[in-house]
Design an enzyme around this catalytic site. Structure first.
Site, PDB file in Angstrom:
ATOM      1  N   PHE A 134      -9.342   5.074   3.307  1.00 61.20           N
ATOM      2  CA  PHE A 134      -8.654   4.211   4.424  1.00 61.20           C
ATOM      3  C   PHE A 134      -7.335   3.994   4.240  1.00 61.20           C
ATOM      4  CE2 PHE A 134      -7.759   0.497   7.267  1.00 61.20           C
ATOM      5  CZ  PHE A 134      -8.336   0.861   8.331  1.00 61.20           C
ATOM      6  N   ASP A 203     -13.508   0.043  -3.802  1.00 59.82           N
ATOM      7  CA  ASP A 203     -13.383  -0.398  -2.365  1.00 59.82           C
ATOM      8  C   ASP A 203     -14.875  -0.326  -1.851  1.00 59.82           C
ATOM      9  OD1 ASP A 203     -13.349  -0.964   0.235  1.00 59.82           O
ATOM     10  OD2 ASP A 203     -11.205  -0.182   0.248  1.00 59.82           O
ATOM     11  N   TYR A 228     -16.512  -8.764   7.093  1.00 55.42           N
ATOM     12  CA  TYR A 228     -16.584  -8.689   8.463  1.00 55.42           C
ATOM     13  C   TYR A 228     -17.431  -7.517   8.792  1.00 55.42           C
ATOM     14  CZ  TYR A 228     -12.298  -6.034   8.106  1.00 55.42           C
ATOM     15  OH  TYR A 228     -11.246  -5.248   7.594  1.00 55.42           O
ATOM     16  N   LYS A 229     -18.008  -6.600   8.137  1.00 57.22           N
ATOM     17  CA  LYS A 229     -18.652  -5.566   8.557  1.00 57.22           C
ATOM     18  C   LYS A 229     -20.172  -5.849   8.337  1.00 57.22           C
ATOM     19  CE  LYS A 229     -15.065  -2.461   7.306  1.00 57.22           C
ATOM     20  NZ  LYS A 229     -14.317  -2.230   8.579  1.00 57.22           N
ATOM     21  N   ARG A 377     -18.735   7.503  15.490  1.00 51.58           N
ATOM     22  CA  ARG A 377     -19.426   6.794  14.091  1.00 51.58           C
ATOM     23  C   ARG A 377     -20.433   5.828  14.810  1.00 51.58           C
ATOM     24  NH1 ARG A 377     -15.903   3.655  10.129  1.00 51.58           N
ATOM     25  NH2 ARG A 377     -15.626   2.289  11.829  1.00 51.58           N
TER      26      ARG A 377
END
Length: 402
Positions: A134, A203, A228-229, A377
């Site tokens: 990312f 990560d 938050y995922k 996705r």
């Protein structure tokens, strides 16, 4: 498109049967999901756990509104970063006392990378960084390298072991690739890094809460992740940092703040770090979002991450089967690896006009997301995604291409 494959199997009926047999199906009631919506974007923002609104109201009205500053002690605000870290710890395979919640993933990554570089053996000059990471991870790594005098060496995670030498100080890798959903071999890559004398920072943003991680079992040095995922902590929820217990005594944070001081209220000009995981803290904890996260983590009560992984693989297998049945041949190309050992909890499909296709899916009640230039996705959060959701999403995609 009909609901029946050319081979005659009724996928909708199979989805219903799979949902009936699913031991995790009842967990969907722990979330507040809009009726009639298929939500496959939990790899960007998890759904709202039903317990969160009431918990946040209590924090605002009673803990803040009535108790005021007394809540730092009486409501446990001061100990929240480590207390909530201990709730996350079993979800990533860590013993208590190694995870602290607070700040953003980017800030925690900066702490972890600089801290790892300072822990590395003298004379090492290179930082290997996941070339597909990312973007923010790359930006942070470059800054950390400038600060510590290391050279950034971009590598493909699948080939990272070949680039390890006795000059490697730190390795930064993503457990799951955010675009493709590829799962990288954390145990093997960690062993390879250690064999070269390097430390490794993982990560976990796209793996924590979706599959077993095993930080302690695999002797990981440091790790960071968002909440938050798949952990459903809410937009902008605080991130976490893991520092293995064996490194905590020597961990030298590049962001020493009053909250990580051994005596924070002594207000001394000299800095002396706290013991244990608390030395990764910086400033005042973000209490509103942190306690919302604490309530959200209640959705994991009694849940075994191994069961979550089993359902994740079953869901993504079934979705790919449905896509093959419903979507015209050649319209989409799966870019997520087929082997289970290489797959996270998402399916990425490459197609022309991907942005327009995703816009139309969302208009029809199926929410995934788009990544430039051509990737659709779909994130599968086993706590609330059903097999019926997977079948409907693939069928709707087929209608768009049909």
């Amino acid at each position: 498109m009909s609901e029946t494959t050319p081979g005659g199997a009724d996928l909708a009926a199979r989805a219903a049967a799979l949902d009936t047999a699913d031991p995790l199906a009842k967990l969907r009631d722990r979330f507040a999901l809009p009726d009639g919506l298929v939500y496959l974007d939990g790899n960007s923002l998890g759904a709202l756990p039903a317990a969160v609104p009431g918990a946040v109201e209590d924090v605002v009205r009673r803990q803040w509104g009535e108790l005021l500053i007394r809540s730092w002690d009486e409501s446990g605000w001061w100990t929240a970063p480590e207390r909530i870290g201990d709730l996350i710890a079993p979800l990533i395979g860590a013993a208590p006392g190694q995870v602290t919640v607070g700040d953003s993933t980017s800030v925690n990554l900066f702490k972890a990378l600089v801290g790892a570089a300072r822990l590395a053996a003298p004379g090492r000059t290179r930082m290997l960084v996941d070339a597909t990471t990312f973007p923010t991870d790359g930006y942070i790594a470059a800054s950390a390298a400038r600060l510590t005098g290391l050279e950034v060496v971009p590598v493909d995670p699948s080939d990272a072991a070949a680039h390890l030498t006795d000059t490697t100080a730190v390795v930064l890798l993503n457990h799951v690739d955010y675009r493709t959903g590829r799962l990288h071999d954390l145990p093997a890559l960690t062993r390879a890094a250690h064999a070269s004398g390097a430390l490794v920072v993982w990560d976990l943003c796209h793996s924590a809460g979706a599959l077993p991680v095993g930080l302690d079992a695999h002797d990981v040095d440091l790790a960071v992740g968002c909440t938050y995922k798949y952990l459903n902590g809410g937009p902008g929820a605080p991130a976490y940092i893991y520092v293995a217990q064996r490194h905590q005594g020597a961990f030298d944070s590049p962001l020493p703040g009053w909250n990580s001081h051994v005596e924070p209220f002594a207000m001394t000009p000299e800095y002396e770090p706290a013991q244990g995981a608390a030395r990764t803290r910086v400033g005042t904890p973000d209490i509103l979002s942190m306690l919302a996260l604490e309530a959200a983590l209640g959705a994991w009560e009694g849940v075994d991450v191994a069961d979550v992984r089993a359902k994740s693989l079953a869901l993504t297998d079934f979705f790919l089967e449905c896509v093959a049945a419903y979507v015209p041949e050649g319209a989409v190309e799966p870019v997520t690896p087929a082997p289970h050992a290489e797959r996270g909890s998402q399916v990425s499909l490459r197609t022309a006009n991907a942005r327009a296709v995703m816009t139309e899916l969302i208009a029809r009640g199926v929410i995934g997301d788009f990544r430039a230039p051509d990737v659709l996705r779909f994130g599968f959060t086993p706590l609330y995604v059903s097999f019926a959701d997977a079948e409907r999403a693939a069928r709707t995609l087929g209608h768009i291409f049909g």
